[in-house]
Every structure is written in C-alpha cells, then in structure tokens.
Design an enzyme around this catalytic site. Structure first.
Site, PDB file in Angstrom:
ATOM      1  N   ARG A  53       0.832  -1.215   0.000  1.00  0.00           N
ATOM      2  CA  ARG A  53       0.000   0.000   0.000  1.00  0.00           C
ATOM      3  C   ARG A  53       0.867   1.266   0.000  1.00  0.00           C
ATOM      4  O   ARG A  53       0.501   2.285  -0.577  1.00  0.00           O
ATOM      5  CB  ARG A  53      -0.915  -0.048   1.234  1.00  0.00           C
ATOM      6  CG  ARG A  53      -1.940   1.072   1.326  1.00  0.00           C
ATOM      7  CD  ARG A  53      -2.928   0.729   2.433  1.00  0.00           C
ATOM      8  NE  ARG A  53      -3.673   1.879   2.923  1.00  0.00           N
ATOM      9  CZ  ARG A  53      -4.876   2.240   2.467  1.00  0.00           C
ATOM     10  NH1 ARG A  53      -5.446   1.557   1.506  1.00  0.00           N
ATOM     11  NH2 ARG A  53      -5.487   3.287   2.967  1.00  0.00           N
ATOM     12  N   ILE A  79      -7.314   7.597  -1.018  1.00  0.00           N
ATOM     13  CA  ILE A  79      -7.199   6.133  -1.131  1.00  0.00           C
ATOM     14  C   ILE A  79      -8.081   5.612   0.006  1.00  0.00           C
ATOM     15  O   ILE A  79      -8.003   6.097   1.139  1.00  0.00           O
ATOM     16  CB  ILE A  79      -5.720   5.670  -1.009  1.00  0.00           C
ATOM     17  CG1 ILE A  79      -5.573   4.156  -1.027  1.00  0.00           C
ATOM     18  CG2 ILE A  79      -5.042   6.223   0.215  1.00  0.00           C
ATOM     19  CD1 ILE A  79      -4.103   3.683  -1.085  1.00  0.00           C
ATOM     20  N   SER A  80      -8.953   4.653  -0.285  1.00  0.00           N
ATOM     21  CA  SER A  80      -9.903   4.177   0.722  1.00  0.00           C
ATOM     22  C   SER A  80      -9.193   3.484   1.885  1.00  0.00           C
ATOM     23  O   SER A  80      -8.084   2.954   1.733  1.00  0.00           O
ATOM     24  CB  SER A  80     -10.891   3.187   0.097  1.00  0.00           C
ATOM     25  OG  SER A  80     -11.529   3.758  -1.014  1.00  0.00           O
ATOM     26  N   GLN A  81      -9.900   3.452   3.014  1.00  0.00           N
ATOM     27  CA  GLN A  81      -9.434   2.728   4.209  1.00  0.00           C
ATOM     28  C   GLN A  81      -9.205   1.258   3.828  1.00  0.00           C
ATOM     29  O   GLN A  81     -10.009   0.689   3.069  1.00  0.00           O
ATOM     30  CB  GLN A  81     -10.560   2.854   5.227  1.00  0.00           C
ATOM     31  CG  GLN A  81     -10.359   2.187   6.546  1.00  0.00           C
ATOM     32  CD  GLN A  81     -11.677   2.163   7.334  1.00  0.00           C
ATOM     33  OE1 GLN A  81     -12.752   2.400   6.786  1.00  0.00           O
ATOM     34  NE2 GLN A  81     -11.577   1.870   8.606  1.00  0.00           N
TER      35      GLN A  81
END
Ligand code: SAH
Length: 231
Positions: A53, A79-81
């Site tokens: 990530r 950027i999503s969780q």
C-alpha cells in the site's frame, strides 16, 4: 574507499529496515483491521497481505500507509481505508478467470488488490494526473494485467464488456445504466449509492437477466464526477 563502502552498507541497512517495517505494518493491518472485523475470504486476505500500500500513497505520508483510515492522494481525492478495500473485494466473490471493471482508479491500490486475484482488471480514472501516476506504479510493480484508461467511467468500457464483476469507488446518486448493462450474467457489482450524506455500499447481482440490489454498509466516498457535456 572504506568510507564509501560504509555509507553504502548503511544506506542498504536503513532501506532494508524501512521495508521490514512496512511489511510488519502490513501484516498487523490484516490481523487487526481486517480479520478482527470479519474479513475471511482467503484470496482477499492473501492479496491484502501482498500489495505494498505504501507504493500507492504520496512519499510524504508513506509511514502512515497502514493506518485504519482513508488517506489523501492529491487532486482532492483519497485512497480508501484498507477495511473498505478488503470489504468491497471480498463481496465480489472473485474467481481467478474473472475480468473486472473498476471505475475510479485513484491511487491504483484497489486495482492492484483485484489484480492479485483475477485474470484482468480494466480501470478508468477521470483525473488525468491520478490515472497517469497509477499507471506508473502498476508498471513498476509488474501488474501487467491492469489495463488503464483516462476518462469518465459512467459509460463503462463497452469494448471489453461484459465484466464478471464491477467495482465503483466514487459515490453516486443512482447506479449508471451502462454499468448494469455491462455486468455479465451471474456477475456482481459493488457501488456506493445515495445522496452524499447518506450513501450505502450497494451489492448488485444479475441472475437470468434480472437485477437485484441490496444495501450492505453505510459509507462515505468522494463524489462521482461527470465529464462536461456528458449525461
Ligand atoms: N480506488 C481508489 C479510490 C479512489 S477515490 C484507490 O484505490 O485509491 C475515487 C476516484 O474516483 C477518484 O480518483 C476520482 O477522481 C475518481 N472518479 C470520480 N468520478 C469518476 C468518473 N466519472 N470516472 C472515473 N473516475 C472517477
């Protein structure tokens, strides 16, 4: 000469340490944020354990890459969780031979997670800078099965339809009809739907040509935007 060698060894050591640190944080994220909240699909967990990530977030916030929240990626986008990425991946019930469409490439992280599981991922991003930068990361990390495109994803990607699964990572009032049309028979779509202050992830299934929808999780997502002149 010795000094140069010493500096070289020191640099390798610190780089190695930084990598070791990120690997440790990634494993902890999977245990504490995903497994602890009920994510149990082996393919999803394997992909989340593997995709770095940190490679998808701006350098300045790399040390925060595994925090339990969304992060800014520039251009007002996020950027999503990690949990949301895993949740959306798991619910698609992906199989290795699947062809998947993603609307909203953003950082490219979600596409990379999908690419660890399925044959090919087609991903569309409307903000050129983000699409270009994600493409570079895919190339650098060797994700040759991710095919990128810059543009408005509202109309899907007709030339490559139908898709076994579709994932939309920007919030929208209603499900775009072209995406319903491009979903394969037996396929699944996950999409954040509703007015901006009360969106839900909606799971869409298509069986014998019939569409069914089900709200599965209340969420917050950046808005789906349309290209000027499109409707
Ligand atoms: N999947 C991403 C999350 C990105 S946030 C990740 O893993 O990082 C949502 C993204 O959708 C933003 O980058 C935004 O620019 C993009 N987006 C919004 N409307 C869009 C549209 N109509 N077509 C394609 N992308 C869109």
């Amino acid at each position: 000469m010795y000094r140069v060698l010493l500096i070289f060894v020191f640099l390798c050591w610190t780089a190695g340490c930084a990598q070791y640190d990120q690997d440790k944080k990634r494993k902890a994220m999977v245990t504490n944020q995903l497994i602890a909240r009920g994510i149990n699909d082996p393919a999803t967990l394997r992909a989340m354990r593997k995709v770095p990530r940190e490679a998808f977030v701006p350098k300045s916030i790399r040390e925060h890459a595994y925090q339990d929240n969304p992060l800014p990626i520039g251009q007002g986008q996020t950027i999503s969780q990690p949990y949301i990425v895993a949740f959306m991946t798991q619910i698609l019930q992906l199989k290795p031979n699947y062809k998947v469409l993603e609307i909203g490439t953003g950082s490219g992280y979600q596409a990379a997670v999908l690419a660890e599981i399925v044959r090919s991922v087609y991903t569309i991003e409307i903000v050129e800078e983000l699409g270009v930068s994600a493409k570079k990361v895919f190339q650098k990390l060797g994700y040759t099965n991710v095919i990128t495109r810059i543009g408005d994803g509202y109309n899907g990607w007709e030339e490559h339809a139908p898709f076994d699964a579709i994932i939309v990572t920007a919030g929208i009032e209603e499900i775009p009809q072209p995406l319903l049309d491009q979903l394969a028979e037996g396929g699944r779509m996950i999409i954040p739907v509703g007015p901006s202050n009360q969106r839900n992830l909606v799971l869409v299934t298509k069986k014998k040509g019939k569409i069914k929808t089900k709200k599965v999780l209340p969420v917050r997502f950046v808005p789906f935007v349309r290209e000027k002149g499109e409707n």
